[in-house]
Motif scaffolding. Sequence first.
Motif, PDB file in Angstrom:
ATOM      1  N   VAL B  14      41.315  -9.197 -64.512  1.00 40.72           N
ATOM      2  CA  VAL B  14      40.838 -10.529 -64.165  1.00 40.72           C
ATOM      3  C   VAL B  14      39.318 -10.515 -64.095  1.00 40.72           C
ATOM      4  O   VAL B  14      38.733  -9.617 -63.493  1.00 40.72           O
ATOM      5  CB  VAL B  14      41.394 -10.970 -62.798  1.00 40.72           C
ATOM      6  CG1 VAL B  14      40.806 -12.321 -62.380  1.00 40.72           C
ATOM      7  CG2 VAL B  14      42.917 -11.033 -62.833  1.00 40.72           C
ATOM      8  N   SER B  15      38.670 -11.499 -64.734  1.00 39.79           N
ATOM      9  CA  SER B  15      37.222 -11.630 -64.524  1.00 39.79           C
ATOM     10  C   SER B  15      36.870 -13.106 -64.436  1.00 39.79           C
ATOM     11  O   SER B  15      37.549 -13.959 -65.033  1.00 39.79           O
ATOM     12  CB  SER B  15      36.438 -10.961 -65.657  1.00 39.79           C
ATOM     13  OG  SER B  15      36.441 -11.801 -66.794  1.00 39.79           O
ATOM     14  N   ILE B  16      35.862 -13.418 -63.687  1.00 40.40           N
ATOM     15  CA  ILE B  16      35.430 -14.807 -63.512  1.00 40.40           C
ATOM     16  C   ILE B  16      33.914 -14.860 -63.685  1.00 40.40           C
ATOM     17  O   ILE B  16      33.184 -14.233 -62.917  1.00 40.40           O
ATOM     18  CB  ILE B  16      35.826 -15.359 -62.122  1.00 40.40           C
ATOM     19  CG1 ILE B  16      37.353 -15.297 -61.944  1.00 40.40           C
ATOM     20  CG2 ILE B  16      35.324 -16.792 -61.951  1.00 40.40           C
ATOM     21  CD1 ILE B  16      37.845 -15.740 -60.572  1.00 40.40           C
ATOM     22  N   GLY B 132      40.625 -20.584 -61.481  1.00 39.24           N
ATOM     23  CA  GLY B 132      39.238 -20.813 -61.897  1.00 39.24           C
ATOM     24  C   GLY B 132      38.683 -22.121 -61.348  1.00 39.24           C
ATOM     25  O   GLY B 132      37.508 -22.206 -60.978  1.00 39.24           O
ATOM     26  N   ALA B 133      39.538 -23.133 -61.299  1.00 42.03           N
ATOM     27  CA  ALA B 133      39.070 -24.436 -60.808  1.00 42.03           C
ATOM     28  C   ALA B 133      38.639 -24.346 -59.347  1.00 42.03           C
ATOM     29  O   ALA B 133      37.702 -25.029 -58.929  1.00 42.03           O
ATOM     30  CB  ALA B 133      40.161 -25.498 -60.979  1.00 42.03           C
ATOM     31  N   TRP B 134      39.296 -23.471 -58.591  1.00 44.47           N
ATOM     32  CA  TRP B 134      38.892 -23.349 -57.196  1.00 44.47           C
ATOM     33  C   TRP B 134      37.452 -22.832 -57.113  1.00 44.47           C
ATOM     34  O   TRP B 134      36.660 -23.277 -56.275  1.00 44.47           O
ATOM     35  CB  TRP B 134      39.842 -22.430 -56.405  1.00 44.47           C
ATOM     36  CG  TRP B 134      39.483 -22.405 -54.948  1.00 44.47           C
ATOM     37  CD1 TRP B 134      39.877 -23.285 -53.991  1.00 44.47           C
ATOM     38  CD2 TRP B 134      38.589 -21.500 -54.304  1.00 44.47           C
ATOM     39  NE1 TRP B 134      39.309 -22.993 -52.790  1.00 44.47           N
ATOM     40  CE2 TRP B 134      38.494 -21.895 -52.948  1.00 44.47           C
ATOM     41  CE3 TRP B 134      37.841 -20.390 -54.723  1.00 44.47           C
ATOM     42  CZ2 TRP B 134      37.701 -21.232 -52.010  1.00 44.47           C
ATOM     43  CZ3 TRP B 134      37.046 -19.730 -53.800  1.00 44.47           C
ATOM     44  CH2 TRP B 134      36.982 -20.144 -52.456  1.00 44.47           C
ATOM     45  N   VAL B 135      37.115 -21.897 -57.995  1.00 41.95           N
ATOM     46  CA  VAL B 135      35.744 -21.358 -57.995  1.00 41.95           C
ATOM     47  C   VAL B 135      34.741 -22.445 -58.387  1.00 41.95           C
ATOM     48  O   VAL B 135      33.685 -22.612 -57.755  1.00 41.95           O
ATOM     49  CB  VAL B 135      35.641 -20.138 -58.939  1.00 41.95           C
ATOM     50  CG1 VAL B 135      34.186 -19.675 -59.074  1.00 41.95           C
ATOM     51  CG2 VAL B 135      36.511 -18.994 -58.427  1.00 41.95           C
ATOM     52  N   ALA B 136      35.071 -23.206 -59.450  1.00 39.49           N
ATOM     53  CA  ALA B 136      34.156 -24.269 -59.887  1.00 39.49           C
ATOM     54  C   ALA B 136      33.975 -25.304 -58.771  1.00 39.49           C
ATOM     55  O   ALA B 136      32.858 -25.768 -58.497  1.00 39.49           O
ATOM     56  CB  ALA B 136      34.706 -24.942 -61.153  1.00 39.49           C
ATOM     57  N   LEU B 137      35.076 -25.634 -58.118  1.00 39.84           N
ATOM     58  CA  LEU B 137      35.026 -26.607 -57.017  1.00 39.84           C
ATOM     59  C   LEU B 137      34.174 -26.069 -55.869  1.00 39.84           C
ATOM     60  O   LEU B 137      33.321 -26.767 -55.319  1.00 39.84           O
ATOM     61  CB  LEU B 137      36.459 -26.873 -56.538  1.00 39.84           C
ATOM     62  CG  LEU B 137      36.614 -27.706 -55.273  1.00 39.84           C
ATOM     63  CD1 LEU B 137      36.116 -29.130 -55.508  1.00 39.84           C
ATOM     64  CD2 LEU B 137      38.073 -27.724 -54.828  1.00 39.84           C
ATOM     65  N   ARG B 138      34.404 -24.822 -55.511  1.00 42.84           N
ATOM     66  CA  ARG B 138      33.678 -24.198 -54.404  1.00 42.84           C
ATOM     67  C   ARG B 138      32.172 -24.171 -54.678  1.00 42.84           C
ATOM     68  O   ARG B 138      31.359 -24.447 -53.789  1.00 42.84           O
ATOM     69  CB  ARG B 138      34.231 -22.788 -54.200  1.00 42.84           C
ATOM     70  CG  ARG B 138      33.476 -21.863 -53.273  1.00 42.84           C
ATOM     71  CD  ARG B 138      33.417 -22.335 -51.858  1.00 42.84           C
ATOM     72  NE  ARG B 138      32.511 -21.454 -51.130  1.00 42.84           N
ATOM     73  CZ  ARG B 138      31.182 -21.479 -51.258  1.00 42.84           C
ATOM     74  NH1 ARG B 138      30.616 -22.356 -52.061  1.00 42.84           N
ATOM     75  NH2 ARG B 138      30.445 -20.649 -50.548  1.00 42.84           N
TER      76      ARG B 138
END
Lengths: 242, 242, 242, 242, 242, 242
Positions: B14-16, B132-138
């Motif tokens: 996993v990578s973000i 991933g959306a949680w990261v963008a939202l955060r």
Amino acid sequence: MRPSGRQPDQMRPVSIETGFARHAEGSALIRVGGTEVLCTASVENRVPSFLRGKGSGWVTAEYGMLPRATHARGPREAAKGKQSGRTLEIQRLIGRSLRSVVDLPALGELSITLDCDVLNADGGTRCASITGAWVALRLALGRLVATNVLRQLPLRGQVAAVSCGLTAAGPVLDLDYAEDSIAAADTNFVLTADHRIVEIQASAEDAPFTQDAYFRLFGLAQQGVSVLFDAQTAAINAAEGL
Amino acid sequence: MRPSGRQPDQMRPVSIETGFARHAEGSALIRVGGTEVLCTASVENRVPSFLRGKGSGWVTAEYGMLPRATHARGPREAAKGKQSGRTLEIQRLIGRSLRSVVDLPALGELSITLDCDVLNADGGTRCASITGAWVALRLALGRLVATNVLRQLPLRGQVAAVSCGLTAAGPVLDLDYAEDSIAAADTNFVLTADHRIVEIQASAEDAPFTQDAYFRLFGLAQQGVSVLFDAQTAAINAAEGL
Amino acid sequence: MRPSGRQPDQMRPVSIETGFARHAEGSALIRVGGTEVLCTASVENRVPSFLRGKGSGWVTAEYGMLPRATHARGPREAAKGKQSGRTLEIQRLIGRSLRSVVDLPALGELSITLDCDVLNADGGTRCASITGAWVALRLALGRLVATNVLRQLPLRGQVAAVSCGLTAAGPVLDLDYAEDSIAAADTNFVLTADHRIVEIQASAEDAPFTQDAYFRLFGLAQQGVSVLFDAQTAAINAAEGL
Amino acid sequence: MRPSGRQPDQMRPVSIETGFARHAEGSALIRVGGTEVLCTASVENRVPSFLRGKGSGWVTAEYGMLPRATHARGPREAAKGKQSGRTLEIQRLIGRSLRSVVDLPALGELSITLDCDVLNADGGTRCASITGAWVALRLALGRLVATNVLRQLPLRGQVAAVSCGLTAAGPVLDLDYAEDSIAAADTNFVLTADHRIVEIQASAEDAPFTQDAYFRLFGLAQQGVSVLFDAQTAAINAAEGL
Amino acid sequence: MRPSGRQPDQMRPVSIETGFARHAEGSALIRVGGTEVLCTASVENRVPSFLRGKGSGWVTAEYGMLPRATHARGPREAAKGKQSGRTLEIQRLIGRSLRSVVDLPALGELSITLDCDVLNADGGTRCASITGAWVALRLALGRLVATNVLRQLPLRGQVAAVSCGLTAAGPVLDLDYAEDSIAAADTNFVLTADHRIVEIQASAEDAPFTQDAYFRLFGLAQQGVSVLFDAQTAAINAAEGL
Amino acid sequence: MRPSGRQPDQMRPVSIETGFARHAEGSALIRVGGTEVLCTASVENRVPSFLRGKGSGWVTAEYGMLPRATHARGPREAAKGKQSGRTLEIQRLIGRSLRSVVDLPALGELSITLDCDVLNADGGTRCASITGAWVALRLALGRLVATNVLRQLPLRGQVAAVSCGLTAAGPVLDLDYAEDSIAAADTNFVLTADHRIVEIQASAEDAPFTQDAYFRLFGLAQQGVSVLFDAQTAAINAAEGL
């Protein structure tokens, strides 16, 4: 002075990364300054109905922009239920541009669809799409030769595109978004490496412009595409291990 | 044995990567094995009509897949003129999942749209989208705090999602495409870092399955999301220079 | 206390009337409290293109709601020109649920379409649709056997569905509209008479919920479906004169 | 030799009849050889939302073709439920071309819609549309001055358009259908009476063409539009009794 | 002989059940032989934009048919994404017919939508819809009077409709499906209880018919509607406890 | 007094010009007062799927109105993405009316599409369309005979249509727009030259009307169509050089 500090005849940095789309027969992620387009070539074993049984292949293109490729989020065309006139116009342009250098009868009854999806937009997305799509197409054709589906590349030329415009700084090459949105004239030149013309689109944005200004824009474009041809060639060579 | 050689309870790498979409208030390019989704959070100064004047914000999501993200090219939804039932179902799921951890009244009259666009697909795209959306939202919320639009993060939890399924190798964690297409049961678990349930979707693909099998899948999911929470946290810390 | 005065584990009254749709090969008008759904099974002598020539049948579902089935009139989807995401999601669920108990190869190259149209709505329409559709399907298959099109019922099980939720009265069975609209969690369980799982959809409406609460909802559902299996069996027996 | 027997630099006969559409504020039925387009200008007391309250007017265009304007009947776009990419591209071109010579702020908060409907098609319909639309627009503006809505014509120039192409007969002016369908290059020039450029669209149909050929086409176009400017002027004078 | 064994001037059995749709302000489930239509009247506190601020109300209708109301399953209009020409024509007829007897200014700024959904079809669905919709409308208006929204019924008459046709058995009243599908002429008469004409639609199906035949059909219709007026009156009286 | 000063039983001037649409197998530009409709007949070598292989031909119609055919510009249906209910209703009427006098089996497996496009509207466009379409159809059939595709005209009669209405001036023939928009009743009669009925559509606009009034309208229509039959005959004779 240009907003970016570039010279009038200076392109933005160009890079082309191949293989980004892992499933496609050919793919190119092209970056021209802040504009970034993922181009994929998909080979399919069928042709549109008007070509069926005629022994000729087909090349077509589709264009899209991610909703947040732009400064402000744009509506998703799939959600609106239709593609805008701008989208249709651009994808028709990409398709015509690439078809002009493919020997369709030599391709045989195959279709190649070029999908150009803008991940980040900073002006010149249709030109970057054409330039990147040529690389994706070239790689897909190369694979058809490598796998013995075709005996040789059914390709008659190398195509790239660049925009030029009339701004407060005079005629300039390779408009970015800041320039594009206030240019008095906006032109797109699709040219071949052997100095031929594939497509020209020139539009007065605000008021008609002179023939002299137009010829200066044409000259800038001819200069600009040479940078793009080099980048295309380098990407192909790297991808095919040459 | 799994096609990938993984252990039953083994996630794919996993990578973000944050910041890929340059214009978005928050963005995350998440990779889970061969699945790659670009998630952007767009903040807009308006709310849907049913919330107007109520002092509450809104979070919603849209989902798309590039035509050649998959093995065979799929039709472009914008060209077909409508989003498929699968697309609508997935984007409704992403929206509900993220809303469940946002304090909408504390957000104020702002909308945040999470666009999840699949660039490469290899199974588990809806789960990768949520994660991933949680990261963008955060990140977008963090920017609202940093710019003094909000006094504190209107966020009540951390959300991630993973799929599990029943395959010839028994219950396994994090299905890839090869497994997903032949699994007897397919389940998606959207969970919080404090061990609560946001959404569960469990479907028999071929024949109904037992409660015991189901509980084993649930256990695998709980194990799997902890990897995702770590990756989310690392990405946020890197992006915010912590 | 529940708004209806029911016990937490108490279903609403259930009745299933067969034969209401005079032209359909099978039909069931199911009433669960104030919710009333007309389910029809239509047998057609063709299969979708992806199954053509493969010797297998198909079962699919469509769902609709009359505009004034609800408290306030809703727009007619045919007039709006598209089905909502909710409608598509529900009809996909009904289709998957019924397919999971049909032996499609044994059905042969026939299609059965289950139309579930809500005449009156008071919560739980998707669950009532699944439960009623099973009866319509069973009757249509029975007729295929009676007319010697099939030698035996290509049916591997009996399916019913019920919703449960977390309300101010705690975990409760079979939500009506008054409860559904304020429940903290909403779950739909599609189960078989032999205690297997077909589909589970669990959603936090407002905030994530605990695993313990979830298991209590699951327990209520298992209790509730037994009432539905009895009603289904009684309706089949009455219709077939057993 | 050209199929029509014309000289390379010879236009087809041109006529412009005003007043055909009795309700329109301005109308022109233009005939260029066998091509016949009814152009109407409709003045409306409103502007698109993006201009509301900005004190500026708007000019836009729509294009259509009667189903049997062509050799073989084409499908009616209203019945198909969408306008083709070609239609959208042409109407965008007409709109841009006319806007380039209108002083929109001087027009005030009025909209003028130019409808160009092809009654008979024999090549060059987009060019005939632009040329006719300018007359319809000019008449509608004249009426606004005559009725004291405007003090003077908010018009900065006179616009006409002509197509040129590379055929077996070399570069030729004003392609008819027989030539258009086999031309190696197809170009449309939208020019002003004071020798400025409004739009240029040049497309290689089959293979890229040389810069020299392109300049010869440009020269022919400059010659051809002078005939159109005369026809426009004569039509305006006749209509306004000058 | 008619397929049903009826006399040429004999209606099928008629029944009207009120209150079937529990949420609607007025509802009628009308059965004319094997044709069964659920008609609901929905009162809304708004009018279409063309009536806003004019102090007048509006009455409109929508028509639909459940997919399996017919012998063979028909496609769901919501799924196809548009209503057929037949559907639009029928709902426009129902709306006009009911509006002709409503005093719209006396209704005030309210809208009443009449939804007519065919549950079972055996010919004559548009006529049954009009007849049933009048009952639903009358009940909704009665409720507006009972709740003091209106002082008196804004209703100027009683409307019902019946079809007649030329068949092998000569001119006959109230065509069922078996007759309708082979009739040489098909006519629909919408009449008032005081012997006035609201709408007449007469169509030659196969060949033009004589004026004499037409007058005989008209006579049958006048006879037939009296049965419908009685059924409407009885239903209203039963519903309002008279 | 009528707004136009006409007598109650006086038609407007009628003219029919053939050959306006140069590519069509038959065409008629009909003018009835200020109403002007271009009708074309297109012969195609195929039939709809429901007729394939049955040895019978088909006749159908499409109707459209140019956006500025009317006093105020109407939206273009192609741009809106759907045809209005009114359009669909009219084109269904035109198709039925013409089919009623064609011997479809004698036509053989050919389709004839009648396109009726309103260039200028002043009331009565559907009637003018039917009357003009008959001429276009007759010419196209004549050409099929002349070219030996058919041995004789597969035509059983001559069809024309006229509207009548109840106005302040009493029952009047051939309503123009000024009358149509305030008529208490609006009727359209489609009749044959041998005094038979093809279609009758009678609508109360405001309040139901008497049978006596209706019969007077019918009488006027019978008188009016005789003028139209003469105009049709004269146009055919002129076109065919008789």
